[in-house]
Write a protein that holds these residues in place. Structure first.
Motif, PDB file in Angstrom:
ATOM      1  N   GLY A  12      18.207  -4.133  18.354  1.00 37.95           N
ATOM      2  CA  GLY A  12      16.981  -4.998  18.411  1.00 37.95           C
ATOM      3  C   GLY A  12      16.075  -4.394  19.149  1.00 37.95           C
ATOM      4  O   GLY A  12      14.531  -5.685  19.482  1.00 37.95           O
ATOM      5  N   GLU A  31      18.821   2.263  28.338  1.00 39.20           N
ATOM      6  CA  GLU A  31      19.863   2.240  28.057  1.00 39.20           C
ATOM      7  C   GLU A  31      20.691   2.418  28.266  1.00 39.20           C
ATOM      8  O   GLU A  31      20.780   4.033  28.894  1.00 39.20           O
ATOM      9  N   SER A  95      24.666   0.194  18.538  1.00 38.97           N
ATOM     10  CA  SER A  95      26.176   0.280  17.394  1.00 38.97           C
ATOM     11  C   SER A  95      25.449   0.600  16.123  1.00 38.97           C
ATOM     12  O   SER A  95      25.843   0.728  15.147  1.00 38.97           O
ATOM     13  N   THR A 531      22.305  -7.023  10.581  1.00 39.44           N
ATOM     14  CA  THR A 531      21.208  -6.753  11.299  1.00 39.44           C
ATOM     15  C   THR A 531      20.137  -6.011  10.371  1.00 39.44           C
ATOM     16  O   THR A 531      18.417  -6.055  10.747  1.00 39.44           O
TER      17      THR A 531
HETATM   18  C1  LIG Z   1      31.341  -0.020  12.907  1.00 35.62           C
HETATM   19  C2  LIG Z   1      29.918  -1.352  12.631  1.00 35.62           C
HETATM   20  C3  LIG Z   1      29.778  -0.916  11.244  1.00 35.62           C
HETATM   21  C4  LIG Z   1      28.764  -1.750  11.361  1.00 35.62           C
HETATM   22  N1  LIG Z   1      28.065  -2.422  10.090  1.00 35.62           N
HETATM   23  C5  LIG Z   1      27.185  -2.637   9.708  1.00 35.62           C
HETATM   24  C6  LIG Z   1      26.771  -3.757   8.537  1.00 35.62           C
HETATM   25  O1  LIG Z   1      26.712  -2.537   7.480  1.00 35.62           O
HETATM   26  N2  LIG Z   1      25.318  -4.273   8.164  1.00 35.62           N
HETATM   27  C7  LIG Z   1      25.182  -4.811   9.502  1.00 35.62           C
HETATM   28  O2  LIG Z   1      24.231  -5.671   9.210  1.00 35.62           O
HETATM   29  N3  LIG Z   1      25.269  -4.372  10.904  1.00 35.62           N
HETATM   30  C8  LIG Z   1      26.559  -3.941  10.896  1.00 35.62           C
HETATM   31  N4  LIG Z   1      26.793  -3.676  11.972  1.00 35.62           N
HETATM   32  C9  LIG Z   1      26.112  -4.389  13.329  1.00 35.62           C
HETATM   33  C10 LIG Z   1      25.160  -3.519  13.611  1.00 35.62           C
HETATM   34  O3  LIG Z   1      25.352  -2.772  14.001  1.00 35.62           O
HETATM   35  C11 LIG Z   1      24.314  -4.553  14.984  1.00 35.62           C
HETATM   36  O4  LIG Z   1      24.341  -6.055  14.061  1.00 35.62           O
HETATM   37  C12 LIG Z   1      23.560  -4.348  15.987  1.00 35.62           C
HETATM   38  O5  LIG Z   1      23.338  -3.002  15.815  1.00 35.62           O
HETATM   39  C13 LIG Z   1      22.996  -4.495  16.572  1.00 35.62           C
HETATM   40  O6  LIG Z   1      21.448  -4.562  17.318  1.00 35.62           O
HETATM   41  P1  LIG Z   1      21.648  -5.178  18.632  1.00 35.62           P
HETATM   42  O7  LIG Z   1      20.267  -4.511  19.315  1.00 35.62           O
HETATM   43  O8  LIG Z   1      22.155  -6.221  19.101  1.00 35.62           O
HETATM   44  O9  LIG Z   1      22.606  -3.993  19.414  1.00 35.62           O
HETATM   45  P2  LIG Z   1      23.192  -2.952  19.441  1.00 35.62           P
HETATM   46  O10 LIG Z   1      21.989  -1.828  18.830  1.00 35.62           O
HETATM   47  O11 LIG Z   1      24.296  -2.847  19.776  1.00 35.62           O
HETATM   48  O12 LIG Z   1      22.060  -1.707  21.080  1.00 35.62           O
HETATM   49  C14 LIG Z   1      22.460  -2.482  21.895  1.00 35.62           C
HETATM   50  C15 LIG Z   1      22.755  -1.323  22.950  1.00 35.62           C
HETATM   51  O13 LIG Z   1      21.689  -2.079  24.132  1.00 35.62           O
HETATM   52  C16 LIG Z   1      22.807  -1.359  25.687  1.00 35.62           C
HETATM   53  N5  LIG Z   1      23.361  -2.277  26.212  1.00 35.62           N
HETATM   54  C17 LIG Z   1      24.138  -2.815  26.580  1.00 35.62           C
HETATM   55  N6  LIG Z   1      23.476  -3.220  28.227  1.00 35.62           N
HETATM   56  C18 LIG Z   1      23.579  -3.151  28.491  1.00 35.62           C
HETATM   57  C19 LIG Z   1      22.664  -3.316  29.667  1.00 35.62           C
HETATM   58  N7  LIG Z   1      23.062  -4.240  30.740  1.00 35.62           N
HETATM   59  N8  LIG Z   1      21.823  -2.473  30.731  1.00 35.62           N
HETATM   60  C20 LIG Z   1      21.306  -1.408  29.557  1.00 35.62           C
HETATM   61  N9  LIG Z   1      21.732  -1.300  28.254  1.00 35.62           N
HETATM   62  C21 LIG Z   1      22.734  -1.799  27.940  1.00 35.62           C
HETATM   63  C22 LIG Z   1      23.922  -0.669  24.242  1.00 35.62           C
HETATM   64  O14 LIG Z   1      24.658   0.294  24.723  1.00 35.62           O
HETATM   65  C23 LIG Z   1      23.598  -0.237  23.197  1.00 35.62           C
HETATM   66  O15 LIG Z   1      22.818   1.097  23.534  1.00 35.62           O
HETATM   67  C24 LIG Z   1      27.838  -2.516  12.267  1.00 35.62           C
HETATM   68  C25 LIG Z   1      28.294  -2.556  13.521  1.00 35.62           C
HETATM   69  C26 LIG Z   1      29.713  -1.363  14.102  1.00 35.62           C
HETATM   70  C27 LIG Z   1      29.512  -0.964  14.754  1.00 35.62           C
END
Ligand SMILES: Cc1cc2nc3c(=O)[nH]c(=O)nc-3n(C[C@H](O)[C@H](O)[C@H](O)COP(=O)(O)OP(=O)(O)OC[C@H]3O[C@@H](n4cnc5c(N)ncnc54)[C@H](O)[C@@H]3O)c2cc1C
Ligand code: SF4
Lengths: 551, 167
Positions: A12, A31, A95, A531
């Motif tokens: 995101g 991060e 993630s 994602t």
């Molecule tokens: C094993 C696994 C398999 C997956 N397979 C798929 C797939 O096949 N297809 C698909 O579409 N999606 C898949 N996903 C899901 C995908 O990873 C997520 O949808 C996506 O990464 C979400 O994006 P995000 O930015 O919301 O969160 P993230 O990518 O998790 O990023 C959030 C970040 O914010 C950081 N953070 C949180 N709180 C704080 C804070 N207070 N201060 C500072 N930093 C903070 C965290 O440490 C993290 O690094 C999978 C996930 C996993 C774990």
């Protein structure tokens, strides 16, 4: 002062960093996890899958989980005591480093669930504030910048596309895929090569996939996987501060002024910026806003509507499996079955919409894949006999050896809408704190019975394919257990300031310089993993922020 | 150099603490004997999965890692240790001596009785969990010698392999 401060470096947050930093703006990313590069990742099953090296220990950071029963009562679980873990990946790139990269776009009707399929009792279904057509150019952009490989086949629910084909050819597939295609042909189902956020060849200054056999849950050592880190953060000059846990955003009545974070050693720092973007993954984003309440926003930041944390959703559905055994296969088929590394990569979307008893239903997607190659859970599953009695000694050794060397499991995953409801939300606990002394998030969980009905419908179709392919021991499980890694909602976007947190550009209605760009904005989730949509929407919002900063 | 070596062995000695600490085995209200988790678990793991030793794998040394792992909770470590006590109490009840001192047929009898209770079954499954971790984890952790566990199951570990242990 920075132009943009981004909280969370995952799928995101990173498109904003990439677009803004490459346009010459001063960007900082906070991060809470550490940084790893391709050189650091390996396939250590004990570290990655059994000791959870990429997520915080539950003894230090946890959630409180309230699981609702259909009668409205709930059971409270302490994340640490119960081991119920909602962390997915705390590292630069979030993630997305650990995802499998099964990539599907939402379809036009996903943007107008209420108008097309009508209200469902007990569910807070609404239409999106934008249409598929508005997001399409950004889905296309993700294909090119993050890198999506695949092959377009025209099927009845294929969404409209501006590019004819994917920029990268489909990944190599295992021979068993042919059995699947044949079974689908007999059944009249349309087999779709699964698009993947995995480069099938060297491109974008990253190496192509070397079929490591350990993709989901593991970091990618080649850079082929389209993680936010490999594809975006490593391709821009945004400053990344690691081990920076953001615990509070400070604001006046109109603007965020500072983001406060704790370092690894517990020291507090503050960052000033013109624009703040929160993308800490859905649950933690709502928690941060709620924990940042102040005299201007006594219910939580950007929460004059009272909607922050509401309508949390997951991917509904479940999974199933069937086993192929040597006894039923020719020598050639046995060899095909046991060839590891190559992907299975097949999906079905025949029932993305379907009719039953004269009623139109929003259905979903089924992805087929080989069982995860981690060997320890595959061996542990053999510890019990058919009656569920624990085995040991020679009998166990024989069972393990036979199962692992003369059979292989094909699994399927069902994705359908998790209907948003009143009892599925995020709040903060009154007293329980994490290791930083910050109140932990409470996850209220509630599944709508409709989700199970749709999931069942899809799972039964998947079972038919496995039967046709000759699998044995076929089983599936559709439930309201939420997949922690596929989470969205909590800060809905919408036109109405009373019923949504964000406007259509994902800017908080209440504040001039606060954006939320993880999956929190999604009022409904579509029937696919999120994602690709998270990336696309974040690229869309990046354009808005770029314009804002340029004007 | 010498000092460093001394420090290391001192550290190893301290680290060895949990596994070699004593477990009181009670018979009724009186103390029957004292054993160590290490002693009992070594024999127990061999009884549960003799194939490991046949493959040249020493699964009990991996328990040192388990008992000192930063990501395994104190409660889990206590549980592993308490199970040693329960198993020995079962041995004393049935055969009037501690588990390691029994003949293999007697130990099998203890296991057959122990597994009939829910907690006994869960405990044995937990011990096996670590046994399989030792046997099938990356050889860098000291179990799975020369990849013998993987070879037995025609499994190839993923590449790249870890260069250091995650503790
Ligand atoms: C094993 C696994 C398999 C997956 N397979 C798929 C797939 O096949 N297809 C698909 O579409 N999606 C898949 N996903 C899901 C995908 O990873 C997520 O949808 C996506 O990464 C979400 O994006 P995000 O930015 O919301 O969160 P993230 O990518 O998790 O990023 C959030 C970040 O914010 C950081 N953070 C949180 N709180 C704080 C804070 N207070 N201060 C500072 N930093 C903070 C965290 O440490 C993290 O690094 C999978 C996930 C996993 C774990
Ligand atoms: S090399 Fe390929 S299979 Fe391995 S982690 Fe990277 S993308 Fe996944």
């Amino acid at each position: 002062m920075y132009d943009v401060c981004i909280i969370g470096s995952g799928a995101g947050g990173s498109p904003i960093a990439y677009e803004l930093a490459n346009a010459g703006f001063k960007v900082v990313v906070l991060e809470k996890g550490a940084n790893y590069t391709e050189k650091d990742f390996n396939k250590d099953e004990l570290a990655v899958s059994r000791r959870d090296m990429f997520t915080p220990p539950l003894s230090e950071q946890k959630h409180i989980i309230n699981e609702y029963a259909p009668d409205g009562t709930f059971t409270r679980y302490d994340g640490e005591k119960s081991g119920w873990n909602f962390w997915n990946g705390s590292l630069v790139g979030g993630s997305s480093n650990l995802m499998s990269g099964y990539f599907h776009r939402l379809k036009p009707n996903d943007f107008k669930l209420k108008s097309v399929y009508g209200e469902i009792e007990g569910a807070n279904v609404v239409d999106w504030a934008i249409s598929y057509e508005e997001l399409e150019p950004f889905y296309d952009k993700v294909e090119k910048i993050v890198g999506v490989s695949g092959k377009i086949v025209n099927h009845k629910h294929q969404e409209p596309r501006s590019s004819l084909s994917f920029p990268y050819p489909e990944l190599q597939t295992n021979g068993v895929t042919k059995w699947f295609d044949k079974a689908c042909e007999v059944l009249g189902y349309e087999s779709i090569p699964t698009p993947r956020a995995v480069l099938s060849q060297d491109a974008l200054k990253r190496r192509g996939c070397y079929y490591s056999n350990f993709c989901g849950s593991y970091g990618c050592a080649s850079g082929a996987k389209g993680s936010a880190r490999a594809a975006l953060l490593q391709k821009c000059e945004a400053k990344i501060i690691t081990d920076a846990f953001v615990y509070k955003l400070e604001s006046d009545a109109k603007q965020i002024k500072k983001a406060y974070y704790y370092t690894k050693l517990g020291f507090a720092h503050a960052i000033k910026a013109k624009i703040f973007v929160v993308a800490a993954q859905a649950i933690e984003t709502s928690r941060l806003l709620l924990n940042s309440k102040n005299k201007f926003f006594p219910q939580g930041l950007a929460n004059s509507s009272g909607e922050v944390g509401k309508n949390l959703i997951f991917s509904a559905g479940g999974s199933g499996q069937g086993r192929f055994v040597f006894e039923k296969l020719t020598q050639k088929q046995q060899e095909e079955l046991m060839t590891t590394g190559l992907f299975f990569n097949r999906s079905l979307q025949d029932w993305y919409e379907y009719e039953a008893e004269g009623k139109k239903y929003k259905g979903g997607t089924i992805d087929f894949l080989f069982e995860h190659q981690n060997i320890i859970p595959r061996v542990k599953r053999e510890m019990y006999d058919a009656e569920g009695k624990l085995l040991w000694g020679e009998a166990l050794a024989q069972k393990i050896h036979k199962t692992l060397t003369t059979s292989r499991v094909l699994t399927f995953e069902v994705f359908n809408d998790w209907l948003p409801t009143d009892n599925c939300s995020v709040s903060v606990d009154d007293t329980t704190e994490d290791k930083y002394g910050v109140l932990v998030g409470v996850i209220n969980l509630n599944g709508h019975p409709h989700d199970l009905q749709v999931g069942e419908h899809l799972a039964k179709k998947a079972v038919k394919v496995l039967e046709m392919m000759g699998a044995v021991e076929i089983s599936y499980n559709i439930s309201s257990a939420p997949p922690p890694n596929l989470v969205a909602g909590g800060c809905r976007f919408g036109e109405d300031v009373k019923t949504s947190v964000l406007d259509k550009n994902c800017k908080a209605h209440d504040l001039e310089n606060l954006y939320v760009t993880d999956a929190s904005f999604m009022p409904t989730g579509g029937s696919v993993p999120y994602t690709w949509t998270i990336y696309a929407n974040s690229f869309r919002v990046a354009e808005v922020i770029k314009k804002e900063l340029s004007s | 150099m010498q000092t460093m070596k001394n420090k290391l062995s001192r550290r190893n000695f301290l680290k060895a603490g949990f596994l070699s600490s004593s477990v009181m085995v009670m018979s009724g209200c009186s103390l029957f004997s004292i054993t160590t988790p290490q002693e009992t678990l070594r024999v127990l793991q061999d009884d549960l999965f003799p194939k490991a030793e046949a493959l040249g794998i020493n699964t009990s040394s991996y328990l040192h890692i388990v008992f000192h792992h930063s990501r395994i909770s104190k409660a889990e470590k206590e549980y592993l240790k308490n199970g040693v006590k329960w198993l020995n109490e079962e041995a004393v009840k049935l055969h009037k001596t501690s588990y390691v001192k029994l003949l293999s047929t007697q130990r099998e009898n203890v296991l057959q009785n122990f597994v009939k209770t829910d907690w006994g079954e869960v405990y044995l499954a937990d011990v096996m969990n670590y046994l399989f971790e030792a046997m099938l984890g990356d050889p860098i952790y000291g179990g799975n010698t020369k990849e013998a566990g993987w070879k037995w199951l025609q499994f190839e570990g993923g590449q790249p392999r870890p260069k250091e242990r995650y503790l």
